[in-house]
Scaffold this active site. Sequence first.
Site, PDB file in Angstrom:
ATOM      1  N   TRP A 184       7.608  -7.276   5.317  1.00 39.53           N
ATOM      2  CA  TRP A 184       8.062  -8.523   4.676  1.00 39.53           C
ATOM      3  C   TRP A 184       7.677  -8.390   2.946  1.00 39.53           C
ATOM      4  CZ3 TRP A 184       5.178 -12.202   1.769  1.00 39.53           C
ATOM      5  CH2 TRP A 184       5.566 -13.302   1.604  1.00 39.53           C
ATOM      6  N   HIS A 185       6.511  -7.577   2.788  1.00 37.81           N
ATOM      7  CA  HIS A 185       6.105  -7.635   1.263  1.00 37.81           C
ATOM      8  C   HIS A 185       7.072  -6.892   0.182  1.00 37.81           C
ATOM      9  CE1 HIS A 185       2.347  -9.331   2.480  1.00 37.81           C
ATOM     10  NE2 HIS A 185       2.125  -9.617   1.275  1.00 37.81           N
ATOM     11  N   GLY A 186       7.822  -6.084   1.182  1.00 33.47           N
ATOM     12  CA  GLY A 186       8.639  -5.061   0.383  1.00 33.47           C
ATOM     13  C   GLY A 186       9.473  -3.833   0.924  1.00 33.47           C
ATOM     14  N   PHE A 228       8.582 -10.933  -3.377  1.00 37.90           N
ATOM     15  CA  PHE A 228       8.494 -10.597  -2.120  1.00 37.90           C
ATOM     16  C   PHE A 228       9.385 -11.389  -1.032  1.00 37.90           C
ATOM     17  CE2 PHE A 228       4.738  -8.926  -4.395  1.00 37.90           C
ATOM     18  CZ  PHE A 228       4.804  -7.795  -4.034  1.00 37.90           C
TER      19      PHE A 228
END
Lengths: 355, 464
Positions: free
Chosen positions: B322-324, B464
Amino acid sequence: MKKQLTVFFISVLLFTCIIMSITIYMDPFFHYHAPLKGYYYSLDNERSQNFGITTFWDYDTIITGSSLTQNYHTTEFDEMFDTRSIKLPFSGATFKETADIFKRAYDTGHDLKIVFRSFDVNHLVEDSDYVRTDLGEYPEYLYNDIWWDDFPYVVNIDILTDYCIPMIRKRLTHKPGGHTSFNDYMFGEFIPASFAGREALPIDNNTVKFTVGDSEILTDNLEKNVLSIAREHPETTFIFFIPPYNIMWWRDHAVKGELPYVCNVMKRATVLLLECDNIKLYCFAGRTDLTTNLSLYEDEYHYISELNGDILSSIKNNECLLTKENYIKYFDELENYYKNYDYVTLVNNVNTADE
Amino acid sequence: MLFNSFIFILIFLPLAIALYFILNKYNPKLAQAYLLGMSLWFYGYQTPEYLIIIIASIIVNYLLTYIMRRSSDKKIRLSLLILGLILNVANIGYYKYLNFIKWNINTLFGTDFAINSIVLPLGISFYTIQQISFLVDSYKNSNLKYNFLEYALFVTYFPQLVAGPICYHSEIIPQFEDDNKKRINSSNLFIGLTWFITGLAKKVFIADILGNGVNYAFDNLELLGSLDIWITSLAYTFQIYFDFSGYSDMACGIAKMFNFDLPQNFNSPYKALSIRDFWKRWHMTLTRFLTTYIYFPLGGNRVGAFKAVINTLIVFLVSGIWHGANFTFILWGLLHGILLLVGRYTKTITSKIPKIFRWFGTFMIVNVLWLLFRASGISDWIFMVKKMFHFDKAELSHELLSNFDSAVSPLLVIALSILICIALPNNYVRTRKHNTFSAVIYAALLVLCIMTLNRVSIFLYFNF
């Protein structure tokens, strides 16, 4: 909480007014007025200060252009041409940026005797409205007379800490007022460059064409940013000079097949400029005694500041002047010289010397 | 639009608040529509094209839940849920992960899929999971009867739109409808202002300064000695905290000015005594979402020890992804998951260790893992970690220090950051008594912050 809210909003207003008043009064970018007596103004931000200097200072001549004009001494220029000049260069100046300066000078009632500028070949085939937004945020609010977009200037921590506070400190310690001398306001200390590391390539004969489209862009750029202004102001002499770019500059264009293109750009621009009687174009690209001496250069464009005096003397003596009679022969010889130059030996010699 | 911009502070926010309360006096629905309009302006201000994506996403999700609510057939409801989940994941997948997937396929199978530049729409990760939560809740509970305006406003409500906190419909939409919140409240307005200013100051005076040095360091890794990397790691650890928590403070503060409460997103995370504790304190609304919508549905820890381990790792893997779209984020997530599990199963031993050592160990782990989060590749991170423990140079690089571009020493900023994070209570715990003096101080701080806005900056968590 109503009381706190009231105090909060009044305080915000009060603090903002104080900060704005300091900036407007000191005005380190000359957006509102000429420099105040007794304060010392540092000139170190061309794109923020040049427009204000143009508006409020007293002068009859402008030295402008790219970084190639940053090292000119206004005192030397004034002695030779009997003028009161100011120096307003922009690193990597586009024609639009310098045109804005000329127009502002006329609009604010200045009678210009001479406009002296470097005629930067690399910015000729460029959109006539292009300004260098790639060098940082362009301070558009300093380029108009709209008061309500000035907020980023009048409420700005950098203006307060880097300009106003030092000015106040100098004033309080009884340092003399004034401003950074245009003679000291320079491109930087000369550091001889190493030109080693290039490949010993021959000239590329698959030449890049100077197209009709290129010619139209160049014509539009010059028409809007140079010719129309020159025609409107016959009382001003516009002195332009094509700088002596060094032999590596020519070599880099030659190995990419751009030599005829570059010469055509210069030639087309010359044809257009020579139509105006008050424009004088000097070309130092043919001064091969300078261009082939790499020890004079710190990169492909920038040369030792001492050469500026030579260039001014040559201009004063009408040397290197392009005329309707000589320009075709001049550019033919120029192209011929740089086309036949032995770049392979040059690069090998430079690389060997550097080892 | 950025919270830290002239247009937002001087025009957008005063206009949004003033007209919202004025319209509420005459027609609350019109006030909601106005707030929706302002939120869309906020979102599309810099790139209007983003509006098409968010509006399409809202319409599709609302239609699916609308049909779902009207149907009593379980199969249809489940099909709509699955369709909704696929569409949401496909949407975020296209913009955020397609190039990463193509790059991996090209590397693994020698294929030649073109890697095109796809601009990531602002806040897509945030509004997508917010809509997924609504979709799942609508599936579970057919009594959720919000109209389109309420739903659209819930998704787009500008304080939380681009970087959270990640809100549930159940904690936001009822507030839109609450008649007690429709009148301007001077107490909430002032408290909201103080939160907003605190967040702005965190961003401007700490995060942005630290960010200057961090950017230089990551662009010049080869030039750094071990001490430089230690300073860089600490600088980034505090940059990301003050940046993100500053944004959350501003978001909560703005919502407060409208009389709305957003969920708490941080609870002094650097005071954590274990990795598990850290995740209860850091980006709390994301942890809450992952726990509610992934960990629990998988069975949580009530399905046997082995499956609980797998479930935890799945949650942290999803968090990383999810963050990248980069292996650095995936590894960062997995390492956090593994270390959380290690902590869980060694609890009886570690609980005997004095608190100060537990805190120090946790902080150092988090600190080193943030380097992985920031690194452009895993090899860069390994290079930095190796160098950190080489202790090759006993002095700090002058270039690094000067690149912080700060009037005060960056070391002092870092020391101050440690002090704020460790010694001070956070906004939610602290009970402040506001008086006239504090009003003047906040006013001065706001003006000082506004003065720095000419140096434009971008919030870290937007991508993000």
